[in-house]
Scaffold this motif. Structure first.
Motif, PDB file in Angstrom:
ATOM      1  N   GLY A   1       0.909  -1.196   0.243  1.00  0.00           N
ATOM      2  CA  GLY A   1      -0.059  -0.032  -0.284  1.00  0.00           C
ATOM      3  C   GLY A   1       0.909   1.126   0.010  1.00  0.00           C
ATOM      4  N   ARG A   2       1.922   1.530   0.740  1.00  0.00           N
ATOM      5  CA  ARG A   2       2.582   2.330   1.120  1.00  0.00           C
ATOM      6  C   ARG A   2       3.686   2.597  -0.007  1.00  0.00           C
ATOM      7  N   THR A   3       4.211   1.489  -0.540  1.00  0.00           N
ATOM      8  CA  THR A   3       5.611   1.656  -1.688  1.00  0.00           C
ATOM      9  C   THR A   3       4.848   1.943  -3.030  1.00  0.00           C
ATOM     10  N   PHE A   4       3.587   0.933  -3.361  1.00  0.00           N
ATOM     11  CA  PHE A   4       3.064   0.922  -4.765  1.00  0.00           C
ATOM     12  C   PHE A   4       1.890   1.842  -4.709  1.00  0.00           C
ATOM     13  N   HIS A   5       0.735   1.378  -4.211  1.00  0.00           N
ATOM     14  CA  HIS A   5      -0.574   2.006  -4.661  1.00  0.00           C
ATOM     15  C   HIS A   5      -0.669   3.454  -4.160  1.00  0.00           C
ATOM     16  N   ALA A   6      -0.378   3.892  -2.998  1.00  0.00           N
ATOM     17  CA  ALA A   6      -0.516   5.190  -2.654  1.00  0.00           C
ATOM     18  C   ALA A   6      -0.040   6.196  -3.651  1.00  0.00           C
ATOM     19  N   PRO A   7       1.410   6.060  -3.769  1.00  0.00           N
ATOM     20  CA  PRO A   7       1.930   7.051  -4.682  1.00  0.00           C
ATOM     21  C   PRO A   7       1.522   7.039  -6.097  1.00  0.00           C
ATOM     22  N   LEU A   8       1.066   5.758  -6.676  1.00  0.00           N
ATOM     23  CA  LEU A   8       0.820   5.420  -8.018  1.00  0.00           C
ATOM     24  C   LEU A   8      -0.675   6.199  -8.116  1.00  0.00           C
ATOM     25  N   ILE A   9      -1.618   6.122  -7.179  1.00  0.00           N
ATOM     26  CA  ILE A   9      -2.594   6.599  -7.226  1.00  0.00           C
ATOM     27  C   ILE A   9      -2.725   8.077  -7.290  1.00  0.00           C
ATOM     28  N   GLN A  10      -1.982   8.788  -6.418  1.00  0.00           N
ATOM     29  CA  GLN A  10      -1.704  10.088  -6.305  1.00  0.00           C
ATOM     30  C   GLN A  10      -1.286  10.579  -7.948  1.00  0.00           C
ATOM     31  N   ALA A  11      -0.457   9.799  -8.199  1.00  0.00           N
ATOM     32  CA  ALA A  11       0.351  10.207  -9.799  1.00  0.00           C
ATOM     33  C   ALA A  11      -0.597  10.174 -10.913  1.00  0.00           C
ATOM     34  N   ALA A  12      -1.729   9.360 -10.724  1.00  0.00           N
ATOM     35  CA  ALA A  12      -2.631   9.171 -11.842  1.00  0.00           C
ATOM     36  C   ALA A  12      -3.818  10.490 -11.909  1.00  0.00           C
ATOM     37  N   PRO A  13      -3.636  10.974 -13.163  1.00  0.00           N
ATOM     38  CA  PRO A  13      -4.744  11.912 -13.610  1.00  0.00           C
ATOM     39  C   PRO A  13      -6.258  11.169 -13.438  1.00  0.00           C
ATOM     40  N   GLY A  14      -7.024  12.049 -12.663  1.00  0.00           N
ATOM     41  CA  GLY A  14      -8.570  11.698 -12.546  1.00  0.00           C
ATOM     42  C   GLY A  14      -8.554  10.671 -11.243  1.00  0.00           C
ATOM     43  N   LEU A  15      -7.490  10.571 -10.627  1.00  0.00           N
ATOM     44  CA  LEU A  15      -7.667   9.886  -9.306  1.00  0.00           C
ATOM     45  C   LEU A  15      -7.278  10.481  -8.018  1.00  0.00           C
ATOM     46  N   GLU A  16      -7.816  10.438  -6.919  1.00  0.00           N
ATOM     47  CA  GLU A  16      -7.430  11.432  -5.736  1.00  0.00           C
ATOM     48  C   GLU A  16      -7.457  10.214  -4.437  1.00  0.00           C
ATOM     49  N   LEU A  17      -6.466  10.060  -3.791  1.00  0.00           N
ATOM     50  CA  LEU A  17      -6.325   9.121  -2.652  1.00  0.00           C
ATOM     51  C   LEU A  17      -7.215   9.756  -1.787  1.00  0.00           C
ATOM     52  N   THR A  18      -8.162   9.598  -1.077  1.00  0.00           N
ATOM     53  CA  THR A  18      -8.977  10.243  -0.204  1.00  0.00           C
ATOM     54  C   THR A  18      -8.867   9.782   1.226  1.00  0.00           C
ATOM     55  N   ALA A  19      -9.066   8.373   1.436  1.00  0.00           N
ATOM     56  CA  ALA A  19      -8.941   7.855   2.659  1.00  0.00           C
ATOM     57  C   ALA A  19      -7.917   6.613   2.614  1.00  0.00           C
ATOM     58  N   VAL A  20      -7.538   6.178   3.869  1.00  0.00           N
ATOM     59  CA  VAL A  20      -6.911   4.995   3.934  1.00  0.00           C
ATOM     60  C   VAL A  20      -7.198   4.451   5.304  1.00  0.00           C
ATOM     61  N   VAL A  21      -7.687   3.011   5.152  1.00  0.00           N
ATOM     62  CA  VAL A  21      -7.849   2.040   6.190  1.00  0.00           C
ATOM     63  C   VAL A  21      -6.480   1.641   6.619  1.00  0.00           C
ATOM     64  N   SER A  22      -6.119   1.720   8.032  1.00  0.00           N
ATOM     65  CA  SER A  22      -4.921   1.576   8.541  1.00  0.00           C
ATOM     66  C   SER A  22      -4.829   1.511  10.113  1.00  0.00           C
ATOM     67  N   GLY A  23      -4.156   0.794  10.801  1.00  0.00           N
ATOM     68  CA  GLY A  23      -3.941   0.808  12.249  1.00  0.00           C
ATOM     69  C   GLY A  23      -2.740   1.821  12.523  1.00  0.00           C
ATOM     70  N   ASN A  24      -2.131   2.369  11.605  1.00  0.00           N
ATOM     71  CA  ASN A  24      -1.270   3.252  11.664  1.00  0.00           C
ATOM     72  C   ASN A  24      -1.319   4.589  11.099  1.00  0.00           C
ATOM     73  N   ALA A  25      -2.137   5.485  11.882  1.00  0.00           N
ATOM     74  CA  ALA A  25      -2.554   6.585  11.320  1.00  0.00           C
ATOM     75  C   ALA A  25      -1.468   7.779  11.192  1.00  0.00           C
ATOM     76  N   GLU A  26      -0.428   7.698  12.091  1.00  0.00           N
ATOM     77  CA  GLU A  26       0.675   8.461  12.389  1.00  0.00           C
ATOM     78  C   GLU A  26       1.309   8.093  10.915  1.00  0.00           C
ATOM     79  N   ARG A  27       1.761   6.827  10.505  1.00  0.00           N
ATOM     80  CA  ARG A  27       2.455   6.637   9.386  1.00  0.00           C
ATOM     81  C   ARG A  27       1.942   7.257   8.197  1.00  0.00           C
ATOM     82  N   VAL A  28       0.431   7.050   8.024  1.00  0.00           N
ATOM     83  CA  VAL A  28      -0.036   7.450   6.738  1.00  0.00           C
ATOM     84  C   VAL A  28      -0.281   8.865   6.553  1.00  0.00           C
TER      85      VAL A  28
END
Length: 362
Positions: A17-44
């Motif tokens: 999630g951290r290495t691949f999906h989050a940065p690639l989602i943010q880099a994609a035109p038309g997509l916005e990372l809005t929320a993350v389900v995680s037990g480590n809120a500080e890291r997100v």
């Protein structure tokens, strides 16, 4: 072209999630990372302070503003999470593999089709530089008729970790970790094989699950060998391909994963592999054959193409970059491989649509 931004919810903020999906989602035109389900809120929120962190997936499914759910969690959770996300009316992307059994994968595909929701799988190795380079060479007929392909993904990780992949549970082990990558690439090049023979090994001290595999795929006139190990310190070829006109050999992994781990984001010049493969080609000189060796032309890798394609599929209605049908084929190969290992023999694939492309015969 429609101007639209889709809200994405990501479940899981571990390595994938951290290495691949989050940065690639943010880099994609038309997509916005809005929320993350995680037990480590500080890291997100250290990485993405503007993104909301939710403790439970059910809270994400209940949000009406979330269009796409991305599942980057342990393999045995893919099915229940995807099933719940589809039931909530969300489009779904799952980190490979689609599930841990082909039957679960078929149920998810049927559910997505019935709900008219997108279901795709993050088979990112389709956009590795070395794979795209090899595919271009085969499409152009540079190697002639291919007779052998060896694809290896070796690591040296002698210590068993406490990660879920190293525990004895559904979807654990190297076959379900690296197998999907190599199987998907072989399928992309040559279609579904006629049969598979799999050997698994547990080689490391105190290992609970397989950490080494050798898989052979049966095609007409072609031998495909897929291997991965956790105990290979000496560099091995990532690809070794032989044909009637010559060979292609490539060492070293595509650089994109290392760049993403280092915090780099896709940018101009992204994906260019600084370690090109080697082409050894035959040139006829009268009655003799001379061999010449040169660097293969490099096709840049492009992981960003996956989520750009997902956005385009959802906004414009184009086919997704990875279809649920192709992801289900990979699940079939994974499960048939396990059948082969348990039975100690070759296992034929039912209704195989073996589509070995006759690559410009010599």
């Amino acid at each position: 072209m429609k101007t639209q931004t889709l809200n994405v919810g990501l479940i899981g903020y571990g390595m994938a999630g951290r290495t691949f999906h989050a940065p690639l989602i943010q880099a994609a035109p038309g997509l916005e990372l809005t929320a993350v389900v995680s037990g480590n809120a500080e890291r997100v929120q250290t990485d993405y302070p503007e993104v909301e962190v939710l403790p439970k997936a059910v809270q994400l499914f209940a949000r009406r503003d979330i269009d796409l759910v991305v599942i980057a969690t342990p393999n045995d959770t893919h099915f229940p999470l995807a099933k719940a996300a589809l039931a909530a009316g969300k489009h779904v992307v799952i980190d490979k593999p689609l599930s841990v059994t082909a039957s679960e994968a078929r149920l998810l595909k049927a559910q997505a089709d019935g709900a008219e929701r997108l279901l795709s799988v993050f088979h990112n190795r389709r956009w590795d530089s070395d794979f795209l380079t090899l595919k271009a060479l085969l499409d152009e007929g540079t190697l002639g008729r291919v007779v052998a392909l060896e694809s290896r993904f070796d690591r040296f990780r002698p210590r068993v970790t406490d990660r879920w992949r190293d525990h004895h549970k559904p979807g654990g082990g190297i076959w379900y970790d690296l197998g999907p990558h190599l199987l998907d690439q072989a399928r992309q090049l040559f279609g579904m094989p006629k049969g598979i023979l799999l050997e698994l090994a547990t080689s490391r001290e105190e290992a609970e699950v397989d950490d080494d595999f050798l898989a052979l795929l049966e095609y007409d006139g072609l031998r495909v060998s897929l291997q991965a190990s956790s105990l290979v310190a000496e560099p091995t070829p990532r690809f070794r391909v032989h044909g009637t006109r010559g060979s292609f050999v490539k060492y070293g992994l595509d650089p994109q994963e290392a760049w993403l781990k280092a915090g780099r984001a896709p940018s101009p010049g992204w994906g260019l592999d600084a370690s090109p493969g080697t082409l050894t080609l035959a040139e006829e000189e009268g009655d003799s054959v001379a061999l010449t060796t040169r660097e293969a032309p490099v096709v840049p890798g492009d992981y960003a193409a996956f989520y750009a394609g997902i956005a385009q599929a959802l906004i414009e209605g184009t086919p997704p970059p990875v279809t649920s049908e192709s992801a289900l084929d990979v699940m079939t190969l994974l499960e048939t491989g396990l059948d082969s290992y348990r039975q100690g023999r070759w296992v034929k694939l039912k209704d195989s649509n073996s589509a070995l492309r006759r690559l410009h015969s010599s």
